[in-house]
Design an enzyme around this catalytic site. Structure first.
Site, PDB file in Angstrom:
ATOM      1  N   GLU A 241      51.504  33.308  30.301  1.00 35.62           N
ATOM      2  CA  GLU A 241      50.932  31.959  30.349  1.00 35.62           C
ATOM      3  C   GLU A 241      52.012  30.882  30.298  1.00 35.62           C
ATOM      4  OE1 GLU A 241      46.411  31.462  28.802  1.00 35.62           O
ATOM      5  OE2 GLU A 241      47.934  31.046  27.311  1.00 35.62           O
TER       6      GLU A 241
ATOM      7  N   HIS B 197      53.135  60.054  29.949  1.00 38.25           N
ATOM      8  CA  HIS B 197      52.300  61.044  30.635  1.00 38.25           C
ATOM      9  C   HIS B 197      51.324  60.377  31.598  1.00 38.25           C
ATOM     10  CE1 HIS B 197      53.775  64.228  27.942  1.00 38.25           C
ATOM     11  NE2 HIS B 197      53.956  63.188  27.148  1.00 38.25           N
TER      12      HIS B 197
ATOM     13  N   LYS C 226      37.761  28.310  34.984  1.00 37.68           N
ATOM     14  CA  LYS C 226      36.800  27.648  34.092  1.00 37.68           C
ATOM     15  C   LYS C 226      35.911  26.696  34.888  1.00 37.68           C
ATOM     16  CE  LYS C 226      39.367  27.735  29.748  1.00 37.68           C
ATOM     17  NZ  LYS C 226      40.144  26.925  28.812  1.00 37.68           N
TER      18      LYS C 226
HETATM   19  O1  PA5 Z   1      47.865  29.542  24.695  1.00 33.70           O
HETATM   20  C1  PA5 Z   1      46.838  28.912  24.911  1.00 33.70           C
HETATM   21  O2  PA5 Z   1      46.785  27.668  24.812  1.00 33.70           O
HETATM   22  C2  PA5 Z   1      45.541  29.610  25.283  1.00 33.70           C
HETATM   23  O3  PA5 Z   1      45.699  30.974  25.443  1.00 33.70           O
HETATM   24  C3  PA5 Z   1      44.485  29.363  24.198  1.00 33.70           C
HETATM   25  O4  PA5 Z   1      44.962  29.843  22.981  1.00 33.70           O
HETATM   26  C4  PA5 Z   1      43.151  30.023  24.537  1.00 33.70           C
HETATM   27  O5  PA5 Z   1      42.697  29.624  25.806  1.00 33.70           O
HETATM   28  C5  PA5 Z   1      42.097  29.635  23.485  1.00 33.70           C
HETATM   29  O6  PA5 Z   1      41.964  28.241  23.429  1.00 33.70           O
HETATM   30  P1  PA5 Z   1      41.307  27.517  22.208  1.00 33.70           P
HETATM   31  O7  PA5 Z   1      42.095  27.783  20.991  1.00 33.70           O
HETATM   32  O8  PA5 Z   1      41.308  26.075  22.581  1.00 33.70           O
HETATM   33  O9  PA5 Z   1      39.897  28.053  22.080  1.00 33.70           O
END
Ligand code: PA5
Length: 374
Positions: A256, A277, A366
């Site tokens: 990410e 394996h 989303k």
């Molecule tokens: O690193 C990030 O920002 C994302 O992976 C969020 O942690 C994830 O989408 C969850 O978001 P939130 O904490 O707003 O529910």
């Protein structure tokens, strides 16, 4: 201190510039966190953790992504001795999984920690509604709300507003720390403390890695150099099955942070010797555009021999193998690793010229989902 089996030549001026950029980034709050522990907040975390342990047989942890993977990784790896059973929810939209989690709690006494920085993420919101209903049915509204702990934004979001309105115990995700860099805030510390993990030792380990940041710089530069040479996939390997979720945390952190503007190294993971394996064949003999980063946890004699064998075989097979050796397999060792990987990830993302702290690509699906649901 973390040890490495590689030492690339690093241009000091570039390294200083990149480190300054990371430390001065408006979303770089995590980088100084281990040196700036808020003792009052830590005391509140301990108090809530104790209350949860006193009142509950089961603790339900609701969250997804950065609001879930960090604490799960450490709970699975460290297996703290505790009477409290942990149930995870809100990390998918599968009704089957949610029903399973509700059944796992059954008639037991339970509390809920719900974590969402934005306070609007669909997966945890759906799970939270279901568990809140179960709490209210079992205990009545007043006691139910006293068993809910919410970690969310300081000022806004649906979860924030509900928390303030209903008087849940509230913890805050700092504005300058994003989801996947938040495990050392209340996001990770409250679930970890409740589960019986020694959070003080975790923070000591992270502070050590913060002081000794030179290895993180080397690793950040090394993976960037390999990426530029055409090694497009990094396979995180460990020889300890309990660290499978730590690998998941790594994949989220790097994927990410770095996968933007058609850049970045695709993060994958294996757990050996199990995966020798299955994916072992590919690692030894498949396409040669990947490198392997082995987290060489201190281990028993037999497992250590497999590590040596794999390093030899894969190196001979033409795979660059990076070895990262944490000092211990405990809270302190994982504290070190967390900070080390966060810093090296931010460094290599900056070297690739992308912002390590946003995730604009996550919004695309989303939007599509919103259209379908509306
Ligand atoms: O690193 C990030 O920002 C994302 O992976 C969020 O942690 C994830 O989408 C969850 O978001 P939130 O904490 O707003 O529910």
């Amino acid at each position: 201190m973390i040890k490495l089996n590689f030492s690339p030549k690093v241009d000091e001026a570039i390294s200083k510039r990149i480190l300054d950029e990371v430390y001065q980034d408006p979303m770089g709050g995590w980088a100084e966190l281990p040196g700036r522990i808020n003792m009052e907040e830590l005391a509140e975390i301990r108090k809530s953790a104790q209350k949860i342990q006193n009142e509950s047989e089961v603790l339900v942890l609701i969250g997804i992504g950065g609001s879930y993977l960090g604490h799960r990784a450490l709970i699975e790896a460290l297996r703290p001795k505790s009477e409290l059973k942990i149930v995870y929810a809100g990390n998918s939209l599968s009704k089957r999984e949610l029903d399973f989690a509700l059944d796992e709690v059954g008639e037991a006494d339970f509390s809920v920690i719900v974590i969402s920085k934005s306070g609007t993420t669909l997966e945890p919101a759906v799970a939270f509604e279901a568990f809140k209903k179960k709490l209210v049915e079992k205990y009545g509204e007043k006691e139910a709300y006293s068993r809910i702990y919410a970690t969310t934004d300081a000022n806004s979001g649906a979860l924030h507003d509900e928390t303030v309105a209903n008087g849940y115990t509230r913890f805050v995700v700092p504005d300058n720390i994003g989801g996947r860099y938040s495990v050392l805030t209340a996001v990770g510390l409250l679930p970890l403390a409740a589960a019986g993990v020694n959070i003080e030792e975790l923070l000591v380990g992270a502070a050590e890695a913060m002081r000794e940041n030179s290895t993180a710089v080397l690793y950040g530069f090394m993976r960037y150099a390999l990426g530029k040479k055409g090694y497009n996939t990094e396979v995180f390997a460990s020889f300890e099955p309990a660290t499978m979720y730590f690998n998941e945390w790594l994949k989220q952190l790097f994927g990410e942070s770095e996968g933007k503007n058609r850049q970045g190294i695709f993060p994958a993971s294996v757990v050996y010797s199990t995966d020798l394996h299955s994916l072992g064949q590919f690692m030894q003999d498949g396409r040669r555009d990947l490198f392997e980063t082995i987290i060489d946890y201190p281990t028993d004699e037999m497992n250590a021999k497999v590590v040596t064998a794999v390093v030899k075989a894969h190196t001979a097979g033409g795979i660059p193998v990076l070895l990262i050796k944490p000092s211990s397999f405990d809270e302190r060792g994982f504290g070190e690793l967390i900070y080390f990987f966060e810093l090296s990830c931010a460094i290599s993302a900056k070297l690739f010229g992308v912002n390590p702290f946003d995730q604009p690509g996550v919004e695309a699906y989303k939007k599509e989902l919103k259209k379908l649901l509306s």
